[in-house]
Design an enzyme around this catalytic site. Structure first.
Site, PDB file in Angstrom:
ATOM      1  CD  GLU A  68      -3.111   0.747   2.121  1.00 46.10           C
ATOM      2  OE1 GLU A  68      -4.077   0.120   1.625  1.00 46.10           O
ATOM      3  OE2 GLU A  68      -3.060   1.075   3.318  1.00 46.10           O
ATOM      4  CE  LYS A 109      -1.728   3.025   6.051  1.00 44.26           C
ATOM      5  NZ  LYS A 109      -2.857   2.468   6.818  1.00 44.26           N
ATOM      6  CE  LYS A 133      -7.368   0.182   2.913  1.00 45.70           C
ATOM      7  NZ  LYS A 133      -6.252  -0.243   3.781  1.00 45.70           N
ATOM      8  CD  GLU A 165     -11.716  -2.667   5.574  1.00 46.46           C
ATOM      9  OE1 GLU A 165     -10.735  -2.407   4.854  1.00 46.46           O
ATOM     10  OE2 GLU A 165     -12.188  -1.864   6.421  1.00 46.46           O
ATOM     11  CG  ASN A 185      -9.515  -3.447   8.778  1.00 44.93           C
ATOM     12  OD1 ASN A 185      -8.504  -3.563   9.468  1.00 44.93           O
ATOM     13  ND2 ASN A 185      -9.903  -2.292   8.286  1.00 44.93           N
ATOM     14  CD  GLU A 195      -8.521  -5.305   4.145  1.00 47.02           C
ATOM     15  OE1 GLU A 195      -9.049  -5.573   3.064  1.00 47.02           O
ATOM     16  OE2 GLU A 195      -8.952  -4.422   4.915  1.00 47.02           O
ATOM     17  CB  SER A 196      -5.136  -3.703   9.837  1.00 44.41           C
ATOM     18  OG  SER A 196      -5.727  -2.761   8.974  1.00 44.41           O
TER      19      SER A 196
END
Length: 259
Positions: free
Chosen positions: A56, A58, A118, A166, A187, A218-219
């Protein structure tokens, strides 16, 4: 961060997004093109013995604040591709994540791997915009779309795009799968508390996999050890903060792919 403040923040992001949607030009043409399949990329890398990572881009977030000073997204993307990513995720929310639609336009010519947009999708106009920008997939958040999720999944597939849907719990997962989701992103960060627990993927991953969907964790990934621990519960990973905080994001990604 208190739960009430976090919930208010999520509401602010959604409301801010609704204001942005009003500025989308509905006349922008969507050109026919070959879509790069995120699902296929994940499956292929897994079969080839690599850990499939959607890397990703960001630069900040509500929970972390500034993550990394701005750099050319295309340069970061090129490094990710060289390090073996399964796909690239680009944050396009400007107010809360430091993103911009131009990220996708800059990244797309640099790579043949799938590009995921996203953002907090709240309107079908954003799906059309995603296709026009040149992305291959779009994030749809079950907690945001609720009962409309199935309609958004169908609309997304109608453009030839893939939907990374998600979810945070079993009810959202059921809603996503019954709505036609083929890629489920679990997530580990609870959007109501902002607390991150890998246990969420440990619990939901095998359940989703048993339903025949591709599962993305995710995360919460903080290094190669987490990848080795969690890969038995999912097919791939979406990693942002860990990579963007690294001195060399591409080198950090290589360590995850080969963990």
């Amino acid at each position: 961060m208190e739960v009430t403040k976090v919930t208010a923040m999520l509401d602010q992001i959604v409301e801010s997004t609704r204001r942005r949607v009003k500025g989308i030009d509905p006349s922008v043409p969507v050109e026919e093109r070959q879509i790069q399949s995120l699902e296929k990329s994940i499956r292929t890398q897994k079969q080839n013995g690599m850990n499939p990572v959607i890397a990703e881009i960001k630069f900040r977030s509500p929970s972390e604040g500034l993550i990394r000073s701005y750099e050319d997204p295309a340069g970061i993307a090129s490094g990710y591709v060289a390090a073996g990513c399964a796909g690239i995720s680009a944050l396009t929310n400007p107010e809360f994540f430091g993103g911009d639609n131009s990220f996708i336009e800059k990244i797309r010519p640099q790579t043949a791997v799938p590009v995921l947009r996203k953002d907090f999708v709240v309107d079908e106009a954003q799906v059309r915009e995603t296709a026009a920008l040149g992305a291959d997939a779009v994030l749809l958040i079950a907690a945001v779309l609720g009962d409309s999720l199935g309609e958004f999944i169908e609309y997304t597939h109608g453009f030839g795009l893939e939907a990374l849907v998600e979810v945070h719990d079993e009810a959202e997962m059921e809603n996503a799968i019954s709505g036609g989701a083929r890629i489920i992103g679990i997530n580990n960060r609870n959007l109501k508390t902002m607390k991150t627990e890998l246990e969420t993927t440990r619990r939901l991953g095998p359940l989703a996999a048993g339903r025949g969907v591709t599962v993305v964790c995710e995360s919460g990934i903080t290094g190669p050890a987490d990848i080795r621990e969690m890969r038995k519960c999912c097919d791939g990973f979406l990693v942002g903060t860990y990579l963007m905080k690294a001195e060399d994001p591409a080198k950090a990604l290589e360590g995850l792919v080969c963990a």
